[in-house]
Each structure stands twice: as structure tokens, then as C-alpha cells.
Design a protein around this motif. Structure first.
Motif, mmCIF file in Angstrom:
data_model
loop_
_atom_site.group_PDB
_atom_site.id
_atom_site.type_symbol
_atom_site.label_atom_id
_atom_site.label_comp_id
_atom_site.label_asym_id
_atom_site.label_seq_id
_atom_site.Cartn_x
_atom_site.Cartn_y
_atom_site.Cartn_z
ATOM 1 N N GLY A 32 0.837 -1.182 0.000
ATOM 2 C CA GLY A 32 0.000 0.000 0.000
ATOM 3 C C GLY A 32 0.879 1.242 0.000
ATOM 4 O O GLY A 32 2.084 1.181 0.243
ATOM 5 N N ILE A 33 0.257 2.385 -0.275
ATOM 6 C CA ILE A 33 0.991 3.639 -0.344
ATOM 7 C C ILE A 33 1.158 4.202 1.068
ATOM 8 O O ILE A 33 0.178 4.384 1.786
ATOM 9 N N SER A 34 2.380 4.477 1.447
ATOM 10 C CA SER A 34 2.677 4.989 2.783
ATOM 11 C C SER A 34 2.433 6.496 2.837
ATOM 12 O O SER A 34 2.072 7.127 1.838
ATOM 13 N N PHE A 35 2.664 7.072 4.021
ATOM 14 C CA PHE A 35 2.470 8.512 4.181
ATOM 15 C C PHE A 35 3.493 9.291 3.349
ATOM 16 O O PHE A 35 3.135 10.248 2.654
ATOM 17 N N ILE A 36 4.759 8.885 3.398
ATOM 18 C CA ILE A 36 5.790 9.555 2.601
ATOM 19 C C ILE A 36 5.512 9.369 1.118
ATOM 20 O O ILE A 36 5.662 10.302 0.315
ATOM 21 N N GLY A 37 5.085 8.173 0.745
ATOM 22 C CA GLY A 37 4.726 7.940 -0.654
ATOM 23 C C GLY A 37 3.558 8.792 -1.097
ATOM 24 O O GLY A 37 3.512 9.251 -2.253
ATOM 25 N N SER A 38 2.608 9.033 -0.193
ATOM 26 C CA SER A 38 1.465 9.887 -0.524
ATOM 27 C C SER A 38 1.905 11.322 -0.759
ATOM 28 O O SER A 38 1.477 11.968 -1.720
ATOM 29 N N ILE A 39 2.768 11.830 0.125
ATOM 30 C CA ILE A 39 3.289 13.189 -0.047
ATOM 31 C C ILE A 39 4.022 13.301 -1.378
ATOM 32 O O ILE A 39 3.832 14.257 -2.147
ATOM 33 N N ALA A 40 4.870 12.308 -1.670
ATOM 34 C CA ALA A 40 5.644 12.343 -2.914
ATOM 35 C C ALA A 40 4.735 12.302 -4.127
ATOM 36 O O ALA A 40 4.948 13.033 -5.114
ATOM 37 N N LEU A 41 3.704 11.456 -4.085
ATOM 38 C CA LEU A 41 2.798 11.323 -5.221
ATOM 39 C C LEU A 41 2.044 12.615 -5.493
ATOM 40 O O LEU A 41 1.960 13.085 -6.647
ATOM 41 N N LEU A 42 1.482 13.211 -4.457
ATOM 42 C CA LEU A 42 0.674 14.417 -4.635
ATOM 43 C C LEU A 42 1.529 15.631 -5.001
ATOM 44 O O LEU A 42 1.138 16.440 -5.848
ATOM 45 N N VAL A 43 2.684 15.764 -4.376
ATOM 46 C CA VAL A 43 3.561 16.895 -4.707
ATOM 47 C C VAL A 43 4.045 16.795 -6.147
ATOM 48 O O VAL A 43 4.078 17.795 -6.880
ATOM 49 N N SER A 44 4.411 15.593 -6.583
ATOM 50 C CA SER A 44 4.856 15.413 -7.968
ATOM 51 C C SER A 44 3.741 15.729 -8.953
ATOM 52 O O SER A 44 3.998 16.273 -10.036
#
Length: 609
Positions: A32-44
Motif C-alpha cells: 500500500g501507499i505509505s504517508f511519505i509515498g502519498s506526499i511524494a505522489l501528490l507533490v509530484s
């Protein structure tokens, strides 16, 4: 300070631990997508080619109006995303996003009018596809320009006016290396294709490593640029309080936040321990801070003309060094290429999970079709016309208008849908109860039963003296009472007997509801008195659970809400934000249409996502 933080926490829910579902101990290796991965995905998703033109905007418009507009756009995009997530949870069996309802799928549940539903689905599809096409073209052109800078030349296959394979040693045009030549493919295009195509066949979770790399690279680029600005020297007179030209502000700022269409796919693949509110607000706050800092400091550093951008100014600066060259080299990779697979996956999820087409056709439409469409748009002025029209007509509506519309529909239909579901479930429970009574009566009949006893009717699987319509009416009244007492915030009150099973995997809709009748062990069936009629065994409220015997695995959390407020407040926020979005988007469209009517062939949004 602590007082104001508590107020902000109460009304926006950013720093609270709510909105994630601590049902059980979370495995850190869980897919699953982690919190850091979520930040990276949305910012990108929010960071694109528009980043390099922000300093010019601050020079033209001053720092006050763009800063205010960035805060408004940040708030609108975050509110739109969170309200869209809440609308997803109003669908039966998707209270915790376990059914993986996508954006287009949501319209099937909420919009009964077929024509309206099809129009909105087409807008959503064209919106995401247009972003993919624009990103592919800009990435290919950036790769060709990078080859010219580092290798001294780039080559391609043209078909008009130059036919065949040829190379160039210098860019014919600053934005389009091959000028007005129509290209079938170039080296930059092939590099972009080779990087993005394999990633587009993976799932969104599998792309998070790339998004984290992109996020880290963007942080390095931003720090390098800011340090370069400070070393070069700042000039306050370059960025006034209010500039003379405000026409570019709304369009340039608003379309840098067009990431809302990716949010349903993100929350569907999210780990259960990640707070949706925190990830959303942190992402938009990080991006907004970067935009404002780069805009103000970059604008104070270089005196830019209308055709310039940050990269060009740094390359011509006396403070150019190896770090700035690395940042210039990495920006097309981090700011452009990494978003293409994400949007392709989002399109595939919307087509496949919504049942609009099978996996093969979804891959064709999401992965192969955009690369074919880009062929005539790789060079020349067609890119500006294409991206501007699609941004005006599709991207703006799908990110800033349709989410508010769907949320209002979901809240209006919420009680009605919930009532129908519970009535159906209680009818099924009544049938099950009838069969249980029949089985018990057949297994242990009383020794002497008069002919008129209701027990003899059990063989016919019927319950005497039961008015089904009356039972359904009572169930509806119960739901009405629940809705009024809770303000309509949740489909089900936690103290009711109808509970939703927590499960993030795909499963049958009918398996998502469990009726809890009793927690006491089954007792032997006792003979039924021939005088007393059989009463229907409707579900009753569960027995109170002792604090000593309860466990965290049996406590179900509340379904997701956009803000920690009541339903009335959230509806008011939705309406206000929707009206503001309509005014801003409508103003952009009217302004650009007036420009077109006056003879202008260009729009103001060519450098945005």
C-alpha cells in the motif's frame, strides 16, 4: 500559539490523528501507499513545467495578489480532494474505500441521468488524457534540448516539410527544438517513451518508489535554486507589492493544482494507517510554500523578459556551477517524466475498475493511445493551442467544479441510499429468521398441537400475523430517526445493529454488511406454546460490551469525513468553495474567449499542467 494550533486542528483536522483506521496493528511491509509515498505522489502531481515561470509571474503582478491566489488555490484543491474522498465513502460497502471506487465509477452511483453521466465521464477522461499528452510533448522537447546542450545535437524522423531522418546541432526554436517540422519521433521522444511506458503497465503502488525519487529530486532542485538566488543577490524593486499586469495570475496559479483527478486512485491504494487529511494538507502546503518562495526570490534575483524562465536565467548567470547544472539536468526527469505513468495508471483504473471496458482495452486507451496522438503535436504552435483549450474546458471542470457537484449529490442521496440498503438487509434477515423457526419447529415438535396452531404453518415457511409492510415502515422510521439524531454525518450510527466489515480488498457488495443479533450463546429450542402466536425475530440492539472484554479489532471507526465538523458545516464549505471555483474558472474562460474574439490566437496557460 498552542491555543491557535488547537483551533486550527479543530476546524481543519490537519494535526489530528483522525481519518485513518487503526483497526489492527499495521505491518510496515504491508502493500500500500505509505504517508511519505502519498506526499511524494501528490507533490509530484502538482509540480510541472509551470514551476519555472512562477518568478516571471511575481515580477509582472507583484507579490501580494499571486500570494493570495496561491493560498486560495491551495485551499480549493485540498477541500475539493477531501470532499471527493468523503463522497466515495457514501457508496454502499465503500465506507473504508475497500471497493476501490474510482472517479468515473462514482458518477454511476450518484448521477441517474444517463446523458449527464456520460458527459461528465468524457470530461474526466479527456482531462487526464490531455495532461498525459501535454506532459509527453513537453518531456520529449526537454529531452531534445538537454541532448543539444550536453551532446551537441539531437536527431529525429520527420515527415513535413523535411522528410526522413535528420539531425540538428542547434535548437530552431527555444521551446521546440525542431521548429515547425512535423516529427514522427525524435531521440527525446524515444527516451521519454522508454522511461515511461514500462512504468505505465504497473500498479500505482509499484510506482511510488519513482515518485519518492522525484520528490527528493524536486527538494534538491528547489534548495539549489534558492541558494543560487541568495548568492546572486536580491533586488526588492524587481517584485513590487502590486504589479501592473494581473491577467496571468488566476490561470497560471490555479492550473498548477490540477491533481484532484488522481485522488480517488490514490486513496484506493492507500495503507490503512495513513491519514488522508494530513497527507492532503501537508502536500498542498509544501507545494505552495515552494511556489511562493521560488516566485518571490527568483523574481527578486533576475530581471526577466516575457520569454524567459528560471532555468534559462540560471544557465546565463555568473553563479552557474556543477550543482545548478545537475538541477537543470534533473528537472525534466523529476518535474515531467515521473507524472506521465501516474496519469496513465489513473486512466486505466478509471476505465477498468468502473467496468467501462476490460483490461486490454483500458491499457490501449490509457497507455498506447496518448503516444499515438502526440505525433502531430511534438513541434510547432499546436501544443499551445491544444493544452490551453483542454485546460480551459476539461481540466478546470474536472478538478475544481465536478468534485463539489458530486459531493453535494452524495449528501442529498445519502439518507435515501442508506434506508434502502437497511430495509433490504432486514427483509433478508426476516427470511432467515423464518427459516430458523421452521427448522426448529420441525426438529422438536410439541407432543400435542391443535390443528389451528401456528406451528403447523411453519412447514409452509410463513410467519402468521406479520405485516411485512409494517416492518419495512418501522425500519424506515428507525433510519429517519438515526439520520436526524446524527445530523446525517454517517450512514450508520455506531450503536446500531448494522455494522460494516472492515476490509480494504475487493469483495462482493452483499458481503459487506453484517447483522449482529446477539452475543449470547445458542440455547436449546424450547416448545412453543400452541396458544401464543409466533413473534417475528427481528434484530435487536447488541448487548453492551464490557470495557474489559472489548478489543480494538471489534471497534469500527467512523467513515471518512472531509473535516471534523458536522454535515451542515461541510455542506456549507462545499457550496462556498464551489461558488468560488466557478467564479475563478468562469472568469478565466470568459477572459480568454474575449481575447480570442479580439484577434488573439494564444491563451495564457501554455506553461501549466
Amino acid at each position: 500559539m498552542h491555543k491557535y494550533m488547537n483551533i486550527y486542528e479543530k476546524y481543519m483536522g490537519i494535526f489530528s490523528k483522525g481519518n485513518y483506521y487503526p483497526i489492527k496493528e499495521v505491518d510496515n511491509n504491508q502493500r500500500g501507499i505509505s504517508f511519505i509515498g502519498s506526499i511524494a505522489l501528490l507533490v509530484s502531481a502538482m509540480t510541472g513545467p509551470g514551476l519555472v515561470t512562477i518568478p516571471l509571474l511575481f515580477q509582472m503582478s507583484g507579490w501580494l495578489i499571486p500570494t493570495i491566489m496561491f493560498i486560495i488555490a491551495m485551499s480549493l484543491s485540498a477541500i475539493s480532494s477531501l470532499l471527493l474522498c468523503e463522497a466515495l465513502t457514501t457508496i454502499r460497502g465503500n465506507e473504508y474505500f475497500q471497493r476501490k471506487i474510482e472517479f468515473t465509477h462514482l458518477t454511476n452511483f450518484l448521477i441517474p441521468q444517463k446523458k449527464t453521466r456520460i458527459i461528465i465521464q468524457i470530461i474526466l477522461y479527456l482531462s487526464i488524457e490531455s495532461v498525459i499528452i501535454a506532459s509527453i510533448i513537453l518531456s520529449a522537447q526537454s529531452m531534445d534540448l538537454m541532448l543539444l546542450k550536453w551532446a551537441g545535437k539531437t536527431c529525429g524522423l520527420g515527415f513535413h516539410p523535411n522528410l526522413g531522418f535528420f539531425c540538428i546541432n542547434d535548437a530552431i526554436d527555444e521551446s521546440s527544438p525542431f521548429g515547425s517540422n512535423y516529427m514522427m519521433a525524435s531521440l527525446g521522444f524515444m527516451i521519454t517513451l522508454g522511461f515511461c511506458a514500462p512504468l505505465a503497465f504497473l500498479d500505482l503502488v509499484d510506482n511510488i518508489v519513482v515518485q519518492i525519487f522525484s520528490f527528493g529530486t524536486l527538494v534538491f532542485i528547489a534548495i539549489t535554486w534558492i541558494a543560487t538566488f541568495i548568492l546572486t543577490g536580491l533586488h526588492k524593486e524587481y517584485v513590487p507589492l502590486a504589479g501592473s499586469n494581473q491577467s496571468q495570475v488566476v490561470g497560471t496559479v490555479l492550473f498548477n493544482y490540477a491533481f484532484v483527478t488522481t485522488v480517488p486512485s490514490w486513496v484506493n491504494d492507500l495503507r490503512p494507517d495513513v491519514s488522508i487529511r494530513k497527507a492532503t494538507w501537508y502536500s498542498v502546503m509544501i507545494t505552495t510554500s515552494a511556489y511562493i518562495l521560488l516566485g518571490i526570490l527568483g523574481g527578486m534575483t533576475y530581471k526577466m523578459d516575457l520569454a524567459s524562465n528560471i532555468i534559462a536565467e540560471i544557465d546565463n548567470s555568473s553563479h552557474r556551477n556543477i550543482l545548478t547544472d545537475i538541477a537543470t539536468f534533473l528537472f525534466p526527469l523529476a518535474g515531467l517524466l515521473t507524472s506521465i505513468p501516474v496519469y496513465s495508471i489513473v486512466v486505466r483504473y478509471n476505465l477498468e475498475r468502473s467496468g467501462l471496458c476490460k483490461r486490454g482495452m483500458a491499457i490501449l486507451l490509457s497507455t498506447f493511445l496518448p503516444w499515438i496522438i502526440v505525433l502531430p503535436f511534438q513541434s510547432g504552435f499546436w501544443l499551445n493551442i491544444f493544452t490551453n483549450w483542454t485546460s480551459l474546458l476539461f481540466t478546470s471542470a474536472s478538478n475544481f467544479i465536478i468534485p463539489f457537484y458530486l459531493y453535494n449529490l452524495s449528501q442529498k442521496r445519502k439518507n435515501q441510499i442508506s434506508s434502502i440498503e437497511i430495509i433490504e438487509q432486514r427483509e433478508k434477515d426476516l427470511e432467515t429468521t423464518t427459516l430458523i423457526v421452521t427448522s426448529s419447529a420441525t426438529a422438536t415438535p410439541p407432543p400435542s398441537v391443535p390443528p389451528s396452531s401456528p406451528l403447523l404453518n411453519a412447514d409452509k415457511k410463513e410467519l402468521p400475523n406479520i405485516d411485512i409492510n409494517n416492518i419495512i415502515e418501522k425500519a424506515t422510521n428507525i433510519i429517519s430517526g438515526t439520520s436526524s439524531s446524527t445530523g446525517g454525518d454517517n450512514l450508520l450510527h455506531p450503536n446500531r445493529t448494522l455494522h460494516h466489515r472492515y476490509n480494504r480488498s475487493s469483495e462482493n457488495i452483499n458481503d459487506n454488511l453484517i447483522i449482529t443479533t446477539s452475543t449470547t450463546p445458542t440455547t436449546p429450542t424450547t416448545p412453543i406454546s400452541p396458544i401464543s402466536p409466533i413473534s417475528p425475530m427481528l434484530p435487536t440492539s447488541p448487548l453492551p460490551i464490557s470495557p474489559t472484554t472489548s478489543s480494538s479489532s471489534t471497534i469500527k471507526p467512523e467513515p471518512f469525513t472531509a473535516f471534523p465538523t458536522d454535515r451542515k458545516c461541510r455542506m456549507m464549505v462545499s457550496k462556498i468553495a464551489g461558488i468560488i471555483a466557478i467564479i475563478l474558472v468562469g472568469g478565466i474562460i470568459i477572459y480568454d474567449l474575449i481575447k480570442l474574439a479580439l484577434g488573439s490566437n494564444e491563451f495564457d496557460l501554455s506553461d501549466n499542467n
